[in-house]
Every structure is written in structure tokens, then in C-alpha cells.
Design an enzyme around this catalytic site. Structure first.
Site, mmCIF file in Angstrom:
data_model
loop_
_atom_site.group_PDB
_atom_site.id
_atom_site.type_symbol
_atom_site.label_atom_id
_atom_site.label_comp_id
_atom_site.label_asym_id
_atom_site.label_seq_id
_atom_site.Cartn_x
_atom_site.Cartn_y
_atom_site.Cartn_z
ATOM 1 N N ASP A 20 -10.846 0.719 0.682
ATOM 2 C CA ASP A 20 -10.342 1.443 1.848
ATOM 3 C C ASP A 20 -9.123 2.309 1.528
ATOM 4 O O ASP A 20 -9.045 3.486 1.875
ATOM 5 C CB ASP A 20 -9.977 0.356 2.884
ATOM 6 N N HIS A 183 5.091 2.630 1.098
ATOM 7 C CA HIS A 183 4.805 4.040 1.392
ATOM 8 C C HIS A 183 5.795 4.639 2.391
ATOM 9 O O HIS A 183 5.913 5.859 2.485
ATOM 10 C CB HIS A 183 3.346 4.245 1.800
ATOM 11 N N HIS A 245 8.628 -2.118 5.180
ATOM 12 C CA HIS A 245 8.891 -0.753 5.646
ATOM 13 C C HIS A 245 10.194 -0.634 6.451
ATOM 14 O O HIS A 245 11.031 0.229 6.180
ATOM 15 C CB HIS A 245 7.742 -0.247 6.527
ATOM 16 N N ARG A 349 17.267 4.572 16.230
ATOM 17 C CA ARG A 349 18.170 4.984 17.316
ATOM 18 C C ARG A 349 19.547 4.416 17.042
ATOM 19 O O ARG A 349 19.710 3.200 16.917
ATOM 20 C CB ARG A 349 17.668 4.469 18.671
ATOM 21 N N ARG A 372 13.381 10.517 14.306
ATOM 22 C CA ARG A 372 11.980 10.155 14.547
ATOM 23 C C ARG A 372 11.201 10.329 13.242
ATOM 24 O O ARG A 372 11.042 11.447 12.748
ATOM 25 C CB ARG A 372 11.381 11.007 15.674
ATOM 26 N N TYR A 380 17.470 14.285 16.470
ATOM 27 C CA TYR A 380 18.207 14.897 17.572
ATOM 28 C C TYR A 380 19.371 14.025 17.988
ATOM 29 O O TYR A 380 19.349 12.805 17.814
ATOM 30 C CB TYR A 380 17.303 15.259 18.757
ATOM 31 N N LYS A 382 21.947 13.257 21.136
ATOM 32 C CA LYS A 382 22.221 13.474 22.560
ATOM 33 C C LYS A 382 23.735 13.671 22.719
ATOM 34 O O LYS A 382 24.525 12.815 22.293
ATOM 35 C CB LYS A 382 21.759 12.280 23.368
HETATM 36 N N1 LIG Z 1 -6.006 -0.076 3.393
HETATM 37 C C1 LIG Z 1 -4.803 0.316 3.696
HETATM 38 O O1 LIG Z 1 -4.565 1.184 4.525
HETATM 39 C C2 LIG Z 1 -3.621 -0.295 3.001
HETATM 40 C C3 LIG Z 1 -3.782 -1.180 1.955
HETATM 41 N N2 LIG Z 1 -2.690 -1.666 1.280
HETATM 42 C C4 LIG Z 1 -2.845 -2.573 0.141
HETATM 43 O O2 LIG Z 1 -3.606 -1.914 -0.856
HETATM 44 C C5 LIG Z 1 -4.441 -2.828 -1.538
HETATM 45 C C6 LIG Z 1 -5.890 -2.401 -1.414
HETATM 46 O O3 LIG Z 1 -6.224 -2.330 -0.040
HETATM 47 P P1 LIG Z 1 -7.673 -1.969 0.486
HETATM 48 O O4 LIG Z 1 -8.208 -0.796 -0.222
HETATM 49 O O5 LIG Z 1 -7.584 -1.941 1.946
HETATM 50 O O6 LIG Z 1 -8.473 -3.262 0.039
HETATM 51 P P2 LIG Z 1 -10.039 -3.492 -0.075
HETATM 52 O O7 LIG Z 1 -10.310 -4.821 0.541
HETATM 53 O O8 LIG Z 1 -10.818 -2.326 0.389
HETATM 54 O O9 LIG Z 1 -10.179 -3.701 -1.650
HETATM 55 C C7 LIG Z 1 -10.212 -2.658 -2.589
HETATM 56 C C8 LIG Z 1 -11.331 -2.937 -3.585
HETATM 57 O O10 LIG Z 1 -10.993 -4.115 -4.304
HETATM 58 C C9 LIG Z 1 -12.188 -4.868 -4.571
HETATM 59 N N3 LIG Z 1 -12.033 -6.197 -3.981
HETATM 60 C C10 LIG Z 1 -11.948 -6.530 -2.682
HETATM 61 N N4 LIG Z 1 -11.803 -7.844 -2.529
HETATM 62 C C11 LIG Z 1 -11.814 -8.371 -3.746
HETATM 63 C C12 LIG Z 1 -11.687 -9.694 -4.253
HETATM 64 N N5 LIG Z 1 -11.524 -10.742 -3.450
HETATM 65 N N6 LIG Z 1 -11.731 -9.875 -5.585
HETATM 66 C C13 LIG Z 1 -11.869 -8.826 -6.407
HETATM 67 N N7 LIG Z 1 -12.008 -7.553 -5.970
HETATM 68 C C14 LIG Z 1 -11.957 -7.324 -4.680
HETATM 69 C C15 LIG Z 1 -13.325 -4.126 -3.927
HETATM 70 O O11 LIG Z 1 -13.920 -3.321 -4.918
HETATM 71 P P3 LIG Z 1 -15.146 -3.809 -5.810
HETATM 72 O O12 LIG Z 1 -15.759 -5.015 -5.190
HETATM 73 O O13 LIG Z 1 -16.058 -2.623 -5.832
HETATM 74 O O14 LIG Z 1 -14.528 -4.069 -7.121
HETATM 75 C C16 LIG Z 1 -12.659 -3.198 -2.928
HETATM 76 O O15 LIG Z 1 -13.382 -2.019 -2.735
HETATM 77 C C17 LIG Z 1 -4.163 -4.181 -0.909
HETATM 78 O O16 LIG Z 1 -3.191 -4.822 -1.683
HETATM 79 C C18 LIG Z 1 -3.633 -3.837 0.464
HETATM 80 O O17 LIG Z 1 -2.793 -4.832 0.962
HETATM 81 C C19 LIG Z 1 -1.431 -1.259 1.589
HETATM 82 C C20 LIG Z 1 -1.212 -0.407 2.621
HETATM 83 C C21 LIG Z 1 -2.261 0.120 3.432
HETATM 84 O O1 LIG Z 2 1.497 -1.056 5.521
HETATM 85 C C1 LIG Z 2 1.062 -0.898 6.654
HETATM 86 O O2 LIG Z 2 1.425 0.205 7.317
HETATM 87 C C2 LIG Z 2 0.620 0.677 8.387
HETATM 88 C C3 LIG Z 2 1.462 1.725 9.096
HETATM 89 O O3 LIG Z 2 1.645 2.811 8.233
HETATM 90 P P1 LIG Z 2 1.795 4.288 8.850
HETATM 91 O O4 LIG Z 2 2.077 5.136 7.679
HETATM 92 O O5 LIG Z 2 0.496 4.590 9.535
HETATM 93 O O6 LIG Z 2 2.922 4.207 9.823
HETATM 94 C C4 LIG Z 2 0.206 -0.445 9.298
HETATM 95 O O7 LIG Z 2 -0.724 0.050 10.262
HETATM 96 C C5 LIG Z 2 -0.470 -1.517 8.494
HETATM 97 O O8 LIG Z 2 -0.793 -2.611 9.345
HETATM 98 C C6 LIG Z 2 0.423 -1.980 7.385
HETATM 99 O O9 LIG Z 2 -0.297 -2.831 6.513
#
Ligand SMILES: NC(=O)C1=CN([C@@H]2O[C@H](COP(=O)(O)OP(=O)(O)OC[C@H]3O[C@@H](n4cnc5c(N)ncnc54)[C@H](OP(=O)(O)O)[C@@H]3O)[C@@H](O)[C@H]2O)C=CC1
Ligand SMILES: O=C1O[C@H](COP(=O)(O)O)[C@@H](O)[C@H](O)[C@H]1O
Length: 498
Positions: A20, A183, A245, A349, A372, A380, A382
């Protein structure tokens, strides 16, 4: 000596390429940099994951997330996608990494690369961080070049697990090779905090307990955990957003002036500031969990089938804190964050102390500085002014820097674009240092242990789409935050209503 910037012939590998984060953030950020001319077309990007995908599958997955604001940028999509190659392999054994290494070596040899520059991005669940880190070190580390590794949060679940992760990573990579992403440090308004404070002596002169009445850092999301309940249930809003964050924002907002603008000088001051935050008072915290919306159309947190039906997971928290140093002692500060609220907004704020009641302008509103962070970046202030025209009354106006009216469609990089660029440049300023992480966990672990223990309080239920727990207004008042009545403050006002 300044760090080497990765430019031509750089190798970027995204682990977890099927996931993801990679699809929504990492590849789109790489494209954003490519589109804006900050990533050479003479580089190579590898996606690596276990899933058996063809390169076309991967490209199709990514494509709809790439932002193309202009016709010209649409033409850059295909050339970007052609830079990507996909390798499928396991995370815990060598075979996929050996394949990756062979391909990298071929590329570097064809391009006559003398000093390899390799950036590895771990877009992976933490359960596989260490396995992947070991394989990188053993199989694809640039022994005669430079290796950089970007790691995504979560960096542990508490102080012990964070230290354990650190102990496993530090024999593999030097601190200068590791880039821990938070991030929020890549967001434009967070990056501007130091300049706003230390580049404007008049503001900085009032940035202390003599002038400031209260500070709030707040995060509101208008949606619940939809689809992520399974992940969130064990995490809660404090680990998800506040410990990282919001604490980062607060640290930059309150640290003492660093010796220089250099990454280590800034991070030294961040650590110093974190050490001066007093332990949280467990009995002075507001926690909540969202229930159904008032009209019943939106689900409660517990309606999510992936969460424990008796879950006490916290989806809202307001945490007051005090900084025990000469600048801030006694100033009430609150970090608050919630999901499924009435708005999506992240802001700071700063409320100033009221005018002295013996002064000629008693009873006028206090100044307030608002930063913001999103949406629509703005700063801004006030201020009180005379109502224009014949009236002698005062009115609350603003000095307003709203970025899109001031800078138009100037490209402001998204957080991940900005941070990946920093990592390519070797600039650690906007990444989390190991000791910083340790201090933040020291602060939050006792509170989390208490909240998650048997005797921990149950969160109060607030309706989906509301402002949060109904106790919030009184809670804010108790911590010196004054809510201005809306009729006093009109923003932005171009034509006063007399
Ligand atoms: N998604 C988001 O918006 C955000 C995510 N994060 C962090 O980024 C990292 C990745 O997040 P995200 O992409 O959402 O995670 P996913 O669950 O989508 O995992 C990424 C990939 O890792 C592999 N994977 C998933 N679970 C397992 C497992 N149990 N063991 C081994 N491989 C696995 C899979 O690929 P495959 O099976 O093909 O190898 C999967 O496509 C995490 O640490 C998350 O906390 C941080 C901020 C925001
Ligand atoms: O790390 C995370 O951040 C998002 C919020 O990020 P933003 O850039 O959209 O403000 C949050 O939704 C998520 O739960 C958290 O894991």
C-alpha cells in the site's frame, strides 16, 4: 564534510513494492521528483516483494497514483515507468537478493559506475525489517560505494522493542546510513518552523513563557480506521500519530536555538528539548473511541470486524505536557489527535497572554498565531486593530500568509518527495536520530503501559463526525486555551461587516 549527493546512475530499491505504501506514496514520490527534474533519467529503480507480479502488473498498480498536473507531466509517466524493474523473492533468505545484486552489478558495469550509490527503501511491515536489513548488508551492500537505507515507522512498539530494533540494525548500518522516516518532517509547514522562529527575531522574542499563554498541536481526521482496524487495534492513536508526528512538530516548535542549521545541531537541540518534557500525568489525559455517527450512517470503531469486539483502543487523545526549562516552564501545552472527527486538519495554535487588564485596551481578544500544516498551508496571526472607517472600536484582524494565495501554483513537494530527495542528498535534518527516538519512547511508554493495563481507563465514546469527546471544551479551558467566539473573529475579512 558535506554528504555525497546521489545523482546519475543511482540505484533505488523499494522493498514491499507490492504494498500500500509503495503504491500510494513511495513510487508516486519518486515520480514527483522525476517529473520536477530532481531525479535523473539515468537511474534505475527496483521494486522487490514476494508476490509474483510481472513488471506490467507493478506498473499498472502504480500508474493511477502518479500525479500529473499538466499535459507536459503526463508525457513523463511512461519514461518513469520504464526506469522500474521488478524482482520477486523472499525477505528472509538470500535468493532474491542475489538476483537483485546481479542485476544491479550488470547495470553498474554497463554504465561504468566507479562508486555505486544505492538507496534502499523499506516499505515493509516491521516484522521483516531486520531480515531485509541483514540480506541487504550481506548481498547488496555497496562495499566500494555508498549505501543508504530508509526505514518506515513504526520504530518499535515501546521503549524495549524500539531499543531491540535499534540493537539489531546498528551492527548492520552506521547511523549515517540510516534514514528513519517520519513523514511529518517532510511537510512544508513543519520544515518552515525553524525559519519562522529563528529567522524572525520579533517572533522569537515572544516565543516563551513571558508572552505565551498556551500551545496546542492538533490533528483531526474526518475518517475512521476504515479497512485498517486490524492494524490500528494494537496501536491506537498515540502510537499512530502523537508519539511520532505531533511530537516532532512540538519539538521543532519549542527547541532552543541550535548552534547552526546543520542536521546534527538541530537534532541535538531536539533531544535536549525531549529530555526536558516532564513525565505525563496519567490522571490528566482525555481519551476517546468513536461510536456511530449521530445519524447512524457511519460505523463505530467496534463495528469494524477486524477489531477485538471489546477493544479499548484509543482513537482520540488529548495529552497535556509541560516543558521544564527556562523558556517554557508553566506554559500549558496540549497535543491532541483524533480519527472520525468533523474535520480534516493539522495545526498549531499559539495563544498569547491577554492584554493587561489595567491597560488602555482591556477586554480585547488575545493574539493567536496559527500554523496550519494541512490542508492549504498557512500561517496567520490574529491581531487587534481599529475597525476601519468612523468607528473607534477595535476589531480582530489577521496577518495572513496563505500559501496558495501568496505563492500560487508554485510546486510545494509532498512530504515523501521532499524526504526521498533529502535522503538522496544525504541530508539527515528531517529524519529521526536514534537518541531522539529513544527519548520519545521514554516519554510515552509509561503512559501507554498504564492505558493498556487492566486498571487503565476506558475511553469515552464520541460520535463519528463530531468534534471529539464532549469533555473537550472544558478540558481545553482547564489548560488555558480560550476558544474565541466566532462572531468576534472573521477570517479572512476583506470587507468588514459594521
Ligand atoms: N500505508 C501507509 O499509508 C503507511 C504505511 N506506513 C508503514 O510503512 C510500512 C509498509 O506499509 P504498507 O505498505 O501499508 O504495508 P503492507 O501491509 O501493504 O505491506 C507491504 C508489503 O509487505 C509484504 N508483507 C505484508 N505483510 C507481510 C508479512 N507479515 N510478512 C512478510 N511480508 C509482508 C507484502 O508484500 P509481498 O507479500 O508481496 O512480499 C506487502 O505488499 C509499514 O511499516 C507501515 O506501518 C507508514 C505510514 C503510512
Ligand atoms: O502515519 C500516519 O499518518 C496518517 C496521516 O498522515 P497525513 O500525511 O495524511 O496527515 C494517518 O492517517 C495514519 O493513520 C498514520 O499511520
Amino acid at each position: 564534510m558535506s554528504p555525497v549527493e546521489f545523482k546519475e546512475n543511482t540505484i533505488i530499491t523499494v522493498f514491499g513494492a507490492s504494498g500500500d505504501l509503495a503504491k500510494k506514496k513511495t513510487f508516486p514520490a519518486l515520480f514527483g521528483l522525476f517529473r520536477e527534474g530532481h531525479l535523473s533519467s539515468n537511474i534505475k529503480i527496483y521494486g522487490y516483494a514476494r508476490s509474483h507480479l510481472s513488471i506490467e502488473d507493478l506498473r499498472t498498480r502504480i500508474k493511477s497514483y502518479l500525479k500529473t498536473p499538466t499535459e507536459e507531466s503526463k508525457a513523463k509517466v511512461e519514461p518513469f515507468l520504464q526506469l522500474i524493474e521488478y524482482i520477486s523473492g523472499p525477505y528472509d533468505t538470500a535468493e532474491g537478493f542475489v538476483k537483485l545484486n546481479q542485476s544491479i552489478l550488470e547495470y553498474e558495469s554497463t554504465n561504468n559506475v566507479q562508486q555505486p550509490h544505492r538507496l534502499f527503501y523499506l516499505a515493509l511491515p516491521p516484522s521483516v525489517f531486520v531480515d531485509v536489513a541483514k540480506q541487504i548488508k550481506e548481498q547488496v551492500y555497496a562495499t566500494n560505494g555508498i549505501t543508504r537505507v530508509i526505514v518506515e515507522k513504526p520504530f518499535g512498539h515501546d521503549l524495549d522493542s524500539s531499543r531491540q530494533l535499534q540493537e539489531q540494525l546498528s551492527p548492520l548500518f552506521k547511523e549515517e546510513e540510516l534514514f528513519r522516516i517520519d513523514h511529518y518532517l517532510g511537510k512544508e509547514m513543519v520544515k518552515t518552523l525553524l525559519v519562522l522562529r529563528f529567522g524572525n527575531p520579533f517572533l522569537n522574542a515572544s516565543w516563551n513563557k513571558e508572552h505565551i499563554q498556551s500551545v496546542q498541536v492538533s490533528f483531526k481526521e474526518p475518517f475512521g480506521t476504515e479497512g485498517r482496524g486490524g492494524y490500528f487495534d494494537n496501536i491506537g492513536i498515540i502510537r499512530d500519530v502523537i508519539q511520532n508526528h505531533l511530537l516532532q512538530v512540538l519539538t521543532l516548535l519549542t527547541l532552543d536555538k541550535p548552534k547552526s542549521y546543520n542536521a546534527e545541531a538541530v537534532r541535538d537541540e531536539k533531544v535536549k528539548l525531549l529530555k526536558s518534557i516532564k513525565p505525563f500525568k496519567f490522571d490528566d489525559i482525555l481519551i476517546g473511541q468513536y461510536g456511530k455517527s449521530e445519524d447512524g450512517s457511519k460505523p463505530s470503531y467496534l463495528d469494524d470486524e477486524t477489531v477485538n469486539p471489546n477493544s479499548k483502543a484509543i482513537t482520540y487523545a488529548a495529552i497535556p505536557l509541560e516543558i521544564d526549562n527556562d523558556t517554557w516552564r508553566g506554559v500549558p501545552i496540549i497535543m491532541r489527535a483524533g480519527k472520525a472527527l468533523n474535520d480534516g486538519k493539522v495545526e498549531v495554535r499559539i495563544q498569547y497572554k491577554p492584554v493587561d487588564q489595567n491597560d488602555i485596551f482591556a477586554d480585547i481578544p488575545s493574539n493567536e498565531l496559527v500554523i496550519r500544516i494541512q490542508p492549504k498551508e498557512a500561517v496567520y496571526i490574529k491581531l487587534n486593530s481599529k475597525q476601519p472607517g468612523l468607528s473607534n472600536s477595535t476589531s480582530l484582524i489577521d496577518l495572513d500568509l496563505t500559501y496558495n494565495s501568496r505563492f500560487g501554483d508554485f510546486w510545494i513537494p509532498e512530504a515523501y518527495e521532499s524526504l526521498i530527495r533529502d535522503a538522496l542528498k544525504g541530508d539527515h535534518s528531517n529524519f529521526v536520530r536514534d537518541d531522539e527516538l529513544d527519548e520519545s519512547w521514554k516519554l510515552f511508554t509509561p503512559l501507554l503501559n498504564y492505558l493498556e493495563s487492566e486498571e487503565g481507563p476506558a475511553p469515552v465514546v464520541y460520535p463519528y463526525g463530531s468534534r471529539g469527546p464532549e469533555q473537550l471544551p472544558q478540558f481545553l479551558k482547564d489548560h488555558s486555551y480560550v476558544v474565541n467566539k466566532e462572531h468576534i473573529y472573521q477570517w479572512p475579512v476583506t470587507k468588514p461587516q459594521l
